[in-house]
Design an enzyme around this catalytic site. Structure first.
Site, short mmCIF file in Angstrom:
data_model
loop_
_atom_site.label_atom_id
_atom_site.label_comp_id
_atom_site.label_asym_id
_atom_site.label_seq_id
_atom_site.Cartn_x
_atom_site.Cartn_y
_atom_site.Cartn_z
N ILE A 164 16.28 1.01 47.57
CA ILE A 164 16.57 2.41 47.27
C ILE A 164 17.79 2.53 46.38
O ILE A 164 17.77 3.27 45.38
CB ILE A 164 16.76 3.21 48.58
CG1 ILE A 164 15.45 3.20 49.38
CG2 ILE A 164 17.19 4.64 48.28
CD1 ILE A 164 15.57 3.76 50.78
N CYS A 166 21.54 9.58 52.58
CA CYS A 166 20.10 9.63 52.85
C CYS A 166 19.66 8.36 53.56
O CYS A 166 18.47 8.02 53.55
CB CYS A 166 19.32 9.78 51.54
SG CYS A 166 19.45 11.40 50.78
N ASP A 191 20.90 14.08 54.62
CA ASP A 191 19.50 14.18 55.02
C ASP A 191 19.31 13.59 56.42
O ASP A 191 18.25 13.74 57.01
CB ASP A 191 18.62 13.44 54.01
CG ASP A 191 17.14 13.60 54.33
OD1 ASP A 191 16.70 14.75 54.53
OD2 ASP A 191 16.42 12.58 54.38
N GLU A 215 19.66 14.24 65.79
CA GLU A 215 18.66 15.00 65.04
C GLU A 215 17.74 15.76 65.99
O GLU A 215 17.17 15.14 66.90
CB GLU A 215 17.85 14.06 64.14
CG GLU A 215 18.72 13.40 63.08
CD GLU A 215 17.94 12.54 62.09
OE1 GLU A 215 16.72 12.35 62.29
OE2 GLU A 215 18.54 12.07 61.11
N HIS A 220 15.95 15.35 57.36
CA HIS A 220 15.44 13.98 57.32
C HIS A 220 14.09 13.93 56.60
O HIS A 220 13.09 13.41 57.12
CB HIS A 220 15.31 13.40 58.73
CG HIS A 220 15.36 11.89 58.76
ND1 HIS A 220 15.86 11.19 59.82
CD2 HIS A 220 14.98 10.95 57.85
CE1 HIS A 220 15.79 9.89 59.57
NE2 HIS A 220 15.25 9.72 58.37
N ILE A 221 14.09 14.44 55.37
CA ILE A 221 12.85 14.51 54.59
C ILE A 221 12.88 13.57 53.38
O ILE A 221 12.02 13.68 52.50
CB ILE A 221 12.56 15.95 54.13
CG1 ILE A 221 13.73 16.49 53.29
CG2 ILE A 221 12.27 16.85 55.33
CD1 ILE A 221 13.44 17.84 52.63
N ALA A 274 11.96 10.62 52.94
CA ALA A 274 10.73 9.84 52.74
C ALA A 274 9.49 10.71 52.81
O ALA A 274 8.37 10.19 52.79
CB ALA A 274 10.65 8.74 53.79
#
Length: 525
Positions: free
Chosen positions: A149, A227, A253, A258, A276-277, A279
Protein backbone atom coordinates in the site's frame (compact mmCIF):
# COMPACT_ATOMS: atom_id res chain seq x y z
CA UNK A 1 -13.86 -31.01 0.16
CA UNK A 2 -16.26 -28.63 1.92
CA UNK A 3 -15.86 -24.87 2.32
CA UNK A 4 -17.85 -22.65 4.67
CA UNK A 5 -18.31 -19.03 3.59
CA UNK A 6 -19.12 -17.34 6.90
CA UNK A 7 -19.12 -13.71 5.73
CA UNK A 8 -20.32 -12.06 2.53
CA UNK A 9 -17.87 -12.32 -0.37
CA UNK A 10 -18.18 -11.59 -4.06
CA UNK A 11 -20.05 -14.24 -6.03
CA UNK A 12 -17.12 -14.71 -8.43
CA UNK A 13 -15.07 -16.14 -5.56
CA UNK A 14 -17.85 -18.59 -4.74
CA UNK A 15 -18.06 -19.63 -8.39
CA UNK A 16 -14.33 -20.42 -8.42
CA UNK A 17 -14.62 -22.54 -5.27
CA UNK A 18 -17.55 -24.52 -6.63
CA UNK A 19 -15.23 -25.93 -9.29
CA UNK A 20 -13.37 -27.96 -6.66
CA UNK A 21 -15.52 -28.12 -3.53
CA UNK A 22 -18.96 -28.13 -1.99
CA UNK A 23 -19.55 -24.56 -0.84
CA UNK A 24 -21.90 -23.72 2.04
CA UNK A 25 -22.76 -20.03 2.39
CA UNK A 26 -24.00 -18.96 5.82
CA UNK A 27 -23.21 -15.28 6.30
CA UNK A 28 -25.36 -14.97 9.42
CA UNK A 29 -23.79 -17.86 11.30
CA UNK A 30 -23.46 -17.29 15.04
CA UNK A 31 -20.45 -18.24 17.13
CA UNK A 32 -22.39 -21.09 18.72
CA UNK A 33 -23.53 -22.40 15.32
CA UNK A 34 -19.96 -22.14 14.03
CA UNK A 35 -18.67 -24.21 16.96
CA UNK A 36 -21.18 -26.91 16.15
CA UNK A 37 -20.73 -27.04 12.36
CA UNK A 38 -17.03 -26.28 11.79
CA UNK A 39 -16.14 -29.96 12.33
CA UNK A 40 -17.61 -30.73 8.90
CA UNK A 41 -15.47 -28.31 6.88
CA UNK A 42 -12.00 -28.34 5.30
CA UNK A 43 -11.82 -24.55 4.83
CA UNK A 44 -13.55 -21.42 6.08
CA UNK A 45 -13.66 -17.97 4.50
CA UNK A 46 -14.28 -14.92 6.68
CA UNK A 47 -14.01 -11.18 6.49
CA UNK A 48 -14.13 -9.10 9.68
CA UNK A 49 -17.45 -10.20 11.23
CA UNK A 50 -16.77 -13.83 12.04
CA UNK A 51 -14.26 -14.58 14.81
CA UNK A 52 -12.20 -17.73 14.32
CA UNK A 53 -11.14 -18.27 17.92
CA UNK A 54 -9.05 -20.98 19.51
CA UNK A 55 -12.29 -22.61 20.62
CA UNK A 56 -13.49 -22.79 17.02
CA UNK A 57 -10.14 -24.13 15.82
CA UNK A 58 -10.06 -26.84 18.49
CA UNK A 59 -13.50 -27.96 17.31
CA UNK A 60 -12.34 -28.34 13.69
CA UNK A 61 -10.51 -31.65 13.10
CA UNK A 62 -10.89 -31.43 9.30
CA UNK A 63 -9.93 -27.78 8.92
CA UNK A 64 -6.93 -27.13 6.65
CA UNK A 65 -7.33 -23.46 5.72
CA UNK A 66 -8.68 -20.30 7.31
CA UNK A 67 -9.00 -17.63 4.62
CA UNK A 68 -9.50 -13.91 5.23
CA UNK A 69 -11.00 -12.21 2.17
CA UNK A 70 -8.98 -9.09 2.90
CA UNK A 71 -5.76 -8.12 4.64
CA UNK A 72 -6.04 -8.05 8.44
CA UNK A 73 -6.39 -11.24 10.47
CA UNK A 74 -7.19 -9.66 13.84
CA UNK A 75 -10.30 -11.86 14.05
CA UNK A 76 -8.32 -15.10 13.58
CA UNK A 77 -6.28 -16.81 16.30
CA UNK A 78 -3.23 -17.38 14.10
CA UNK A 79 -1.23 -18.96 16.94
CA UNK A 80 -3.92 -21.58 17.60
CA UNK A 81 -4.21 -22.29 13.87
CA UNK A 82 -0.45 -22.72 13.59
CA UNK A 83 -0.38 -25.16 16.50
CA UNK A 84 -2.99 -27.27 14.69
CA UNK A 85 -1.15 -27.07 11.36
CA UNK A 86 -3.89 -25.00 9.73
CA UNK A 87 -2.86 -22.51 7.07
CA UNK A 88 -4.02 -18.93 7.52
CA UNK A 89 -4.21 -17.08 4.21
CA UNK A 90 -5.31 -13.61 3.19
CA UNK A 91 -5.48 -11.43 0.08
CA UNK A 92 -3.10 -8.51 0.70
CA UNK A 93 -2.75 -7.48 -2.92
CA UNK A 94 -6.51 -7.11 -3.35
CA UNK A 95 -6.72 -3.85 -1.37
CA UNK A 96 -3.41 -2.18 -2.22
CA UNK A 97 -4.77 0.22 -4.84
CA UNK A 98 -8.08 0.72 -3.05
CA UNK A 99 -6.49 1.77 0.26
CA UNK A 100 -3.89 3.89 -1.53
CA UNK A 101 -6.64 5.77 -3.36
CA UNK A 102 -8.57 6.28 -0.13
CA UNK A 103 -5.39 7.67 1.44
CA UNK A 104 -5.06 10.14 -1.40
CA UNK A 105 -8.72 11.07 -1.01
CA UNK A 106 -8.24 11.84 2.69
CA UNK A 107 -5.09 13.77 1.84
CA UNK A 108 -7.00 15.98 -0.61
CA UNK A 109 -9.92 16.35 1.81
CA UNK A 110 -7.55 17.73 4.45
CA UNK A 111 -5.54 19.89 2.07
CA UNK A 112 -8.63 21.51 0.50
CA UNK A 113 -10.95 21.33 3.55
CA UNK A 114 -13.50 19.47 1.44
CA UNK A 115 -15.35 18.03 4.42
CA UNK A 116 -15.92 21.47 5.94
CA UNK A 117 -16.83 23.12 2.65
CA UNK A 118 -19.36 20.37 1.90
CA UNK A 119 -21.02 20.82 5.27
CA UNK A 120 -21.11 24.60 4.85
CA UNK A 121 -22.84 24.50 1.46
CA UNK A 122 -25.36 21.92 2.64
CA UNK A 123 -26.20 24.18 5.57
CA UNK A 124 -26.99 27.07 3.15
CA UNK A 125 -23.79 29.07 3.53
CA UNK A 126 -21.34 30.28 0.84
CA UNK A 127 -18.04 30.91 2.66
CA UNK A 128 -15.38 30.85 -0.08
CA UNK A 129 -12.79 32.80 1.88
CA UNK A 130 -13.11 30.51 4.89
CA UNK A 131 -11.85 27.42 3.10
CA UNK A 132 -8.43 28.47 1.84
CA UNK A 133 -6.51 25.28 1.15
CA UNK A 134 -3.03 24.21 0.10
CA UNK A 135 -1.59 22.44 -2.94
CA UNK A 136 0.03 19.03 -2.69
CA UNK A 137 2.53 20.04 -5.37
CA UNK A 138 6.05 20.50 -3.92
CA UNK A 139 4.92 19.44 -0.46
CA UNK A 140 6.82 16.73 1.42
CA UNK A 141 5.00 13.48 2.11
CA UNK A 142 6.32 11.18 4.83
CA UNK A 143 5.41 7.51 4.31
CA UNK A 144 5.79 5.19 7.29
CA UNK A 145 5.90 1.67 5.84
CA UNK A 146 6.71 0.96 2.19
CA UNK A 147 4.85 -2.29 1.65
CA UNK A 148 2.25 -2.88 -1.05
CA UNK A 149 0.00 0.00 0.00
CA UNK A 150 2.76 2.44 0.90
CA UNK A 151 4.38 1.88 -2.49
CA UNK A 152 1.09 2.58 -4.28
CA UNK A 153 0.64 5.80 -2.27
CA UNK A 154 4.14 6.90 -3.30
CA UNK A 155 3.36 6.38 -7.00
CA UNK A 156 0.25 8.55 -6.72
CA UNK A 157 1.94 11.20 -4.58
CA UNK A 158 4.76 11.52 -7.12
CA UNK A 159 2.18 12.20 -9.84
CA UNK A 160 0.95 15.11 -7.68
CA UNK A 161 4.47 16.54 -7.68
CA UNK A 162 5.20 15.69 -4.05
CA UNK A 163 8.61 15.01 -2.54
CA UNK A 164 8.63 11.75 -0.59
CA UNK A 165 10.47 10.65 2.54
CA UNK A 166 10.07 7.06 3.69
CA UNK A 167 10.77 5.25 6.94
CA UNK A 168 10.97 1.48 6.56
CA UNK A 169 13.86 -0.67 7.85
CA UNK A 170 13.25 -3.25 5.11
CA UNK A 171 13.42 -1.07 2.01
CA UNK A 172 16.69 -1.26 0.07
CA UNK A 173 18.60 1.73 -1.23
CA UNK A 174 18.14 0.41 -4.77
CA UNK A 175 14.34 0.27 -4.41
CA UNK A 176 14.26 3.75 -2.92
CA UNK A 177 16.31 5.13 -5.81
CA UNK A 178 14.03 3.44 -8.36
CA UNK A 179 10.96 5.01 -6.75
CA UNK A 180 12.58 8.40 -6.31
CA UNK A 181 12.20 8.53 -2.52
CA UNK A 182 14.59 9.28 0.32
CA UNK A 183 15.06 6.86 3.23
CA UNK A 184 15.17 8.62 6.61
CA UNK A 185 14.70 7.71 10.25
CA UNK A 186 11.34 8.29 11.89
CA UNK A 187 12.40 11.45 13.72
CA UNK A 188 13.60 13.15 10.52
CA UNK A 189 10.44 12.13 8.69
CA UNK A 190 8.23 13.59 11.42
CA UNK A 191 10.13 16.89 11.48
CA UNK A 192 10.33 17.48 7.73
CA UNK A 193 7.01 16.20 6.38
CA UNK A 194 4.01 18.34 5.52
CA UNK A 195 1.79 15.26 5.41
CA UNK A 196 2.44 11.90 7.08
CA UNK A 197 0.70 8.67 6.14
CA UNK A 198 0.96 5.35 7.99
CA UNK A 199 1.07 1.94 6.30
CA UNK A 200 2.43 -0.58 8.83
CA UNK A 201 0.73 -3.49 10.65
CA UNK A 202 -0.32 -3.21 14.27
CA UNK A 203 2.23 -5.09 16.39
CA UNK A 204 3.68 -4.70 19.87
CA UNK A 205 6.40 -2.56 18.27
CA UNK A 206 4.02 -0.28 16.33
CA UNK A 207 1.30 0.19 18.97
CA UNK A 208 1.26 3.91 19.78
CA UNK A 209 4.07 4.45 17.29
CA UNK A 210 2.66 7.98 17.05
CA UNK A 211 2.04 9.50 20.48
CA UNK A 212 2.83 12.74 22.35
CA UNK A 213 6.57 12.72 21.66
CA UNK A 214 6.16 12.06 17.93
CA UNK A 215 3.31 14.57 17.50
CA UNK A 216 5.45 17.26 19.15
CA UNK A 217 8.12 16.69 16.48
CA UNK A 218 5.72 17.50 13.63
CA UNK A 219 5.21 20.89 12.03
CA UNK A 220 2.28 22.81 13.47
CA UNK A 221 0.77 22.84 9.96
CA UNK A 222 1.33 19.13 9.28
CA UNK A 223 -1.40 16.55 8.61
CA UNK A 224 -1.33 12.90 9.67
CA UNK A 225 -3.34 10.12 8.01
CA UNK A 226 -3.96 6.59 9.27
CA UNK A 227 -5.57 4.03 6.96
CA UNK A 228 -3.60 1.13 8.47
CA UNK A 229 -4.79 -0.07 11.89
CA UNK A 230 -6.32 1.54 14.93
CA UNK A 231 -3.89 1.70 17.85
CA UNK A 232 -0.86 2.79 15.83
CA UNK A 233 -1.82 6.37 16.61
CA UNK A 234 -2.50 7.26 20.25
CA UNK A 235 -5.92 8.87 19.82
CA UNK A 236 -5.85 10.71 23.14
CA UNK A 237 -2.49 12.26 22.27
CA UNK A 238 -3.78 13.05 18.77
CA UNK A 239 -6.87 14.79 20.14
CA UNK A 240 -4.75 16.96 22.42
CA UNK A 241 -2.38 17.91 19.58
CA UNK A 242 -5.28 18.79 17.26
CA UNK A 243 -7.26 20.63 19.94
CA UNK A 244 -4.24 22.69 20.97
CA UNK A 245 -3.21 23.51 17.40
CA UNK A 246 0.14 21.68 17.67
CA UNK A 247 -0.53 20.01 14.29
CA UNK A 248 -2.70 21.11 11.40
CA UNK A 249 -5.09 18.20 10.95
CA UNK A 250 -5.65 14.47 10.81
CA UNK A 251 -7.63 11.88 8.87
CA UNK A 252 -8.49 8.47 10.27
CA UNK A 253 -10.14 5.50 8.62
CA UNK A 254 -9.29 3.18 11.54
CA UNK A 255 -9.72 3.53 15.29
CA UNK A 256 -8.63 1.98 18.56
CA UNK A 257 -12.27 1.11 19.19
CA UNK A 258 -14.62 0.67 16.26
CA UNK A 259 -17.00 2.41 16.04
CA UNK A 260 -15.35 5.26 18.03
CA UNK A 261 -18.36 5.99 20.25
CA UNK A 262 -17.78 8.94 22.55
CA UNK A 263 -14.38 9.78 21.09
CA UNK A 264 -13.52 13.49 21.51
CA UNK A 265 -12.15 13.41 17.95
CA UNK A 266 -15.77 13.40 16.74
CA UNK A 267 -16.15 17.02 17.91
CA UNK A 268 -13.17 18.47 16.02
CA UNK A 269 -13.35 20.28 12.67
CA UNK A 270 -9.68 19.70 11.74
CA UNK A 271 -10.08 15.93 11.48
CA UNK A 272 -11.66 13.79 8.74
CA UNK A 273 -13.11 10.46 9.89
CA UNK A 274 -14.34 7.54 7.77
CA UNK A 275 -15.77 4.21 9.02
CA UNK A 276 -12.95 1.80 8.08
CA UNK A 277 -13.82 1.88 4.38
CA UNK A 278 -10.30 1.98 2.96
CA UNK A 279 -10.73 -1.46 1.38
CA UNK A 280 -14.43 -1.03 0.58
CA UNK A 281 -14.64 -0.91 -3.19
CA UNK A 282 -16.43 -3.29 -5.52
CA UNK A 283 -13.14 -4.09 -7.23
CA UNK A 284 -11.24 -4.82 -4.02
CA UNK A 285 -13.93 -7.11 -2.62
CA UNK A 286 -14.20 -8.94 -5.93
CA UNK A 287 -10.44 -9.40 -6.13
CA UNK A 288 -10.18 -10.51 -2.49
CA UNK A 289 -12.84 -13.19 -3.02
CA UNK A 290 -11.19 -14.49 -6.19
CA UNK A 291 -7.70 -14.48 -4.63
CA UNK A 292 -8.65 -16.51 -1.54
CA UNK A 293 -10.78 -18.86 -3.65
CA UNK A 294 -7.80 -19.56 -5.90
CA UNK A 295 -5.54 -20.05 -2.88
CA UNK A 296 -7.94 -22.64 -1.45
CA UNK A 297 -8.16 -24.35 -4.85
CA UNK A 298 -4.36 -24.61 -4.93
CA UNK A 299 -4.30 -26.38 -1.58
CA UNK A 300 -7.13 -28.75 -2.51
CA UNK A 301 -5.30 -29.60 -5.75
CA UNK A 302 -2.00 -30.26 -3.97
CA UNK A 303 -0.36 -26.93 -4.79
CA UNK A 304 1.28 -24.25 -2.66
CA UNK A 305 -0.62 -21.02 -1.90
CA UNK A 306 1.21 -17.69 -2.10
CA UNK A 307 -0.36 -15.74 0.78
CA UNK A 308 0.17 -18.04 3.77
CA UNK A 309 0.76 -15.98 6.90
CA UNK A 310 2.07 -18.82 9.08
CA UNK A 311 4.37 -20.53 6.57
CA UNK A 312 7.23 -19.30 4.34
CA UNK A 313 6.25 -18.72 0.73
CA UNK A 314 8.74 -19.16 -2.10
CA UNK A 315 8.86 -17.40 -5.44
CA UNK A 316 8.85 -19.83 -8.40
CA UNK A 317 12.57 -19.45 -9.14
CA UNK A 318 13.61 -20.10 -5.54
CA UNK A 319 11.22 -23.04 -5.26
CA UNK A 320 12.70 -24.58 -8.42
CA UNK A 321 16.19 -24.36 -6.91
CA UNK A 322 15.14 -25.66 -3.49
CA UNK A 323 12.79 -28.44 -4.62
CA UNK A 324 15.45 -31.23 -4.77
CA UNK A 325 16.83 -30.08 -1.41
CA UNK A 326 13.35 -30.29 0.11
CA UNK A 327 13.40 -33.98 -0.86
CA UNK A 328 16.88 -34.29 0.69
CA UNK A 329 15.77 -32.48 3.86
CA UNK A 330 12.87 -34.91 4.28
CA UNK A 331 15.28 -37.87 4.01
CA UNK A 332 17.78 -36.35 6.45
CA UNK A 333 15.14 -35.62 9.07
CA UNK A 334 13.77 -39.15 8.84
CA UNK A 335 17.28 -40.59 9.07
CA UNK A 336 18.38 -38.68 12.17
CA UNK A 337 15.22 -39.40 14.18
CA UNK A 338 15.76 -43.14 13.61
CA UNK A 339 19.51 -43.06 14.14
CA UNK A 340 19.65 -40.90 17.26
CA UNK A 341 19.09 -42.66 20.59
CA UNK A 342 16.72 -41.02 23.08
CA UNK A 343 14.80 -37.77 22.87
CA UNK A 344 16.30 -35.17 20.52
CA UNK A 345 17.00 -31.99 22.45
CA UNK A 346 19.18 -29.99 20.07
CA UNK A 347 19.08 -29.76 16.28
CA UNK A 348 21.73 -27.76 14.49
CA UNK A 349 21.19 -27.26 10.75
CA UNK A 350 23.92 -25.73 8.60
CA UNK A 351 23.42 -24.79 4.97
CA UNK A 352 26.62 -24.76 2.94
CA UNK A 353 27.68 -23.52 -0.50
CA UNK A 354 24.99 -22.25 -2.86
CA UNK A 355 22.30 -23.05 -0.29
CA UNK A 356 23.90 -20.56 2.09
CA UNK A 357 23.22 -17.78 -0.41
CA UNK A 358 19.47 -18.45 -0.55
CA UNK A 359 17.60 -16.28 2.01
CA UNK A 360 14.67 -18.71 2.40
CA UNK A 361 16.08 -21.93 3.87
CA UNK A 362 13.34 -21.91 6.50
CA UNK A 363 11.25 -24.23 4.31
CA UNK A 364 14.07 -26.80 4.52
CA UNK A 365 14.33 -26.55 8.29
CA UNK A 366 10.56 -26.96 8.60
CA UNK A 367 10.74 -30.05 6.36
CA UNK A 368 13.50 -31.54 8.52
CA UNK A 369 11.48 -30.88 11.69
CA UNK A 370 8.35 -32.36 10.16
CA UNK A 371 10.24 -35.57 9.31
CA UNK A 372 11.74 -35.75 12.81
CA UNK A 373 8.50 -35.10 14.71
CA UNK A 374 5.88 -37.01 12.74
CA UNK A 375 7.12 -40.52 13.64
CA UNK A 376 7.25 -39.76 17.35
CA UNK A 377 4.00 -37.81 17.84
CA UNK A 378 0.36 -38.73 17.53
CA UNK A 379 -0.66 -35.19 16.63
CA UNK A 380 -0.20 -34.28 12.95
CA UNK A 381 2.91 -32.26 12.17
CA UNK A 382 3.23 -30.26 8.94
CA UNK A 383 5.22 -27.36 7.56
CA UNK A 384 2.93 -24.89 9.31
CA UNK A 385 3.18 -26.12 12.89
CA UNK A 386 6.53 -27.99 12.91
CA UNK A 387 8.62 -25.13 14.44
CA UNK A 388 6.03 -24.44 17.13
CA UNK A 389 5.67 -28.11 18.09
CA UNK A 390 9.47 -28.47 18.27
CA UNK A 391 9.59 -25.47 20.60
CA UNK A 392 6.80 -26.86 22.79
CA UNK A 393 8.74 -30.10 23.13
CA UNK A 394 11.80 -28.18 24.31
CA UNK A 395 13.86 -28.82 21.17
CA UNK A 396 16.44 -26.12 20.53
CA UNK A 397 16.78 -25.52 16.79
CA UNK A 398 19.73 -23.57 15.41
CA UNK A 399 20.25 -22.55 11.79
CA UNK A 400 23.63 -21.62 10.35
CA UNK A 401 25.27 -20.84 7.02
CA UNK A 402 28.70 -21.68 5.66
CA UNK A 403 30.05 -20.60 2.28
CA UNK A 404 32.49 -23.54 2.12
CA UNK A 405 30.97 -26.85 0.98
CA UNK A 406 33.97 -29.02 0.09
CA UNK A 407 33.61 -30.92 -3.16
CA UNK A 408 29.92 -30.16 -3.49
CA UNK A 409 27.91 -27.18 -4.72
CA UNK A 410 25.64 -27.39 -1.68
CA UNK A 411 25.43 -29.34 1.55
CA UNK A 412 22.93 -29.73 4.38
CA UNK A 413 24.65 -30.63 7.63
CA UNK A 414 22.63 -31.90 10.62
CA UNK A 415 24.08 -32.24 14.10
CA UNK A 416 21.72 -33.76 16.62
CA UNK A 417 22.06 -34.11 20.39
CA UNK A 418 19.74 -36.17 22.55
CA UNK A 419 19.59 -37.18 26.19
CA UNK A 420 21.38 -40.41 25.22
CA UNK A 421 23.85 -39.49 22.51
CA UNK A 422 24.73 -37.55 19.37
CA UNK A 423 24.48 -38.09 15.63
CA UNK A 424 25.55 -36.12 12.57
CA UNK A 425 24.90 -36.49 8.87
CA UNK A 426 25.70 -34.52 5.73
CA UNK A 427 23.75 -34.69 2.50
CA UNK A 428 23.79 -33.18 -0.96
CA UNK A 429 21.92 -33.46 -4.23
CA UNK A 430 23.70 -34.67 -7.37
CA UNK A 431 20.92 -35.80 -9.72
CA UNK A 432 19.50 -37.56 -6.65
CA UNK A 433 19.78 -37.23 -2.85
CA UNK A 434 23.12 -38.42 -1.45
CA UNK A 435 24.42 -39.04 2.06
CA UNK A 436 28.09 -38.07 1.96
CA UNK A 437 29.07 -38.17 5.62
CA UNK A 438 27.84 -39.88 8.80
CA UNK A 439 29.36 -38.94 12.15
CA UNK A 440 32.27 -37.31 10.25
CA UNK A 441 32.98 -40.50 8.28
CA UNK A 442 32.79 -40.18 4.51
CA UNK A 443 30.24 -42.34 2.71
CA UNK A 444 28.37 -42.11 -0.59
CA UNK A 445 24.94 -43.66 -0.48
CA UNK A 446 21.42 -42.88 -1.65
CA UNK A 447 19.05 -42.50 1.34
CA UNK A 448 16.24 -44.92 0.55
CA UNK A 449 14.94 -48.32 1.53
CA UNK A 450 16.19 -50.28 4.56
CA UNK A 451 19.62 -49.20 5.78
CA UNK A 452 21.80 -50.40 8.65
CA UNK A 453 24.32 -48.03 10.19
CA UNK A 454 26.98 -49.80 12.25
CA UNK A 455 29.80 -48.38 14.37
CA UNK A 456 32.66 -50.83 14.81
CA UNK A 457 36.40 -51.20 15.27
CA UNK A 458 38.17 -51.47 11.92
CA UNK A 459 39.83 -54.85 12.42
CA UNK A 460 39.97 -57.87 10.07
CA UNK A 461 36.90 -60.07 10.29
CA UNK A 462 34.50 -57.53 11.80
CA UNK A 463 32.69 -56.70 8.55
CA UNK A 464 32.56 -60.40 7.70
CA UNK A 465 31.07 -61.24 11.09
CA UNK A 466 28.27 -58.69 10.57
CA UNK A 467 27.58 -60.05 7.07
CA UNK A 468 27.58 -63.63 8.33
CA UNK A 469 25.11 -62.81 11.09
CA UNK A 470 22.73 -61.20 8.58
CA UNK A 471 23.12 -64.21 6.31
CA UNK A 472 22.17 -66.54 9.12
CA UNK A 473 18.80 -64.78 9.21
CA UNK A 474 18.37 -64.77 5.39
CA UNK A 475 18.86 -61.00 5.14
CA UNK A 476 20.49 -60.07 1.85
CA UNK A 477 22.97 -57.19 1.58
CA UNK A 478 22.39 -55.05 -1.54
CA UNK A 479 24.99 -52.29 -1.02
CA UNK A 480 27.78 -51.73 1.47
CA UNK A 481 29.66 -48.49 2.21
CA UNK A 482 32.50 -48.11 4.71
CA UNK A 483 33.85 -44.90 6.15
CA UNK A 484 36.98 -44.73 8.28
CA UNK A 485 39.64 -42.23 9.32
CA UNK A 486 42.51 -44.59 10.12
CA UNK A 487 43.34 -48.26 9.86
CA UNK A 488 42.35 -50.10 13.00
CA UNK A 489 40.34 -47.19 14.41
CA UNK A 490 36.62 -46.63 14.75
CA UNK A 491 34.68 -46.87 11.49
CA UNK A 492 31.14 -46.56 10.16
CA UNK A 493 29.49 -49.01 7.81
CA UNK A 494 26.24 -48.39 5.95
CA UNK A 495 24.45 -51.43 4.59
CA UNK A 496 21.44 -51.47 2.33
CA UNK A 497 19.47 -54.65 2.79
CA UNK A 498 16.51 -56.20 1.00
CA UNK A 499 14.52 -57.31 4.04
CA UNK A 500 13.35 -55.75 7.28
CA UNK A 501 15.80 -56.48 10.11
CA UNK A 502 14.17 -57.59 13.38
CA UNK A 503 15.38 -55.96 16.59
CA UNK A 504 16.52 -59.37 17.85
CA UNK A 505 18.98 -59.61 14.93
CA UNK A 506 20.29 -56.14 15.72
CA UNK A 507 20.83 -57.21 19.32
CA UNK A 508 22.83 -60.23 18.13
CA UNK A 509 25.04 -58.02 15.96
CA UNK A 510 25.68 -55.66 18.88
CA UNK A 511 27.01 -58.66 20.83
CA UNK A 512 29.67 -59.34 18.18
CA UNK A 513 33.27 -58.58 19.07
CA UNK A 514 34.41 -55.08 18.01
CA UNK A 515 30.85 -53.91 17.13
CA UNK A 516 29.90 -50.82 19.16
CA UNK A 517 26.39 -50.17 17.86
CA UNK A 518 24.03 -50.76 14.95
CA UNK A 519 20.69 -49.16 14.06
CA UNK A 520 18.15 -49.89 11.34
CA UNK A 521 16.78 -47.04 9.25
CA UNK A 522 13.78 -47.30 6.94
CA UNK A 523 13.36 -44.54 4.36
CA UNK A 524 10.82 -44.12 1.61
CA UNK A 525 11.84 -44.66 -2.00
Amino acid sequence: MRVLVADSINEKGIAELEKVAEVVVNTNITHEELLESIKDFDAIIVRSRTKVTREVIEAAPRLKIIARAGVGVDNIDVKAATEKGIMVINAPESTSITVAEHTMGLMLALARKIHLADKSVKEGRWEKSKFMGMELNNKTLGVIGMGRIGSQVVKRAKSFGMNVLVHDPYISRETADEMGVEIVDLEELLKKSDIITIHVPLTSETRYLISDRELDMMKDTAFIINCARGGIVDEEALYNALNEGRIGGAALDVFEEEPPKGSPLLKLNNVVLTPHIGASTVEAQRDAAIIVANEIKKVFEGGTPQNVLNMPVLDPETFKFLKPYIVLAEKLGSLVVQATPGKIENLEVTYCGELAEIPQQDILTRTILQSILNPILTEPVNLVNAPMIAEKRGMIVTEGKRSESGDYKSLIVLNVKSDKGEFSVEGTYIKEPKIVKINDYKVDIKPEGIMLIAKYKDLPGTIGAIGTKLGEHNINIAIMQVGRKEIGGEAVMVLKVDQEVPSTVLDEIKELENVYDIVAIELSH
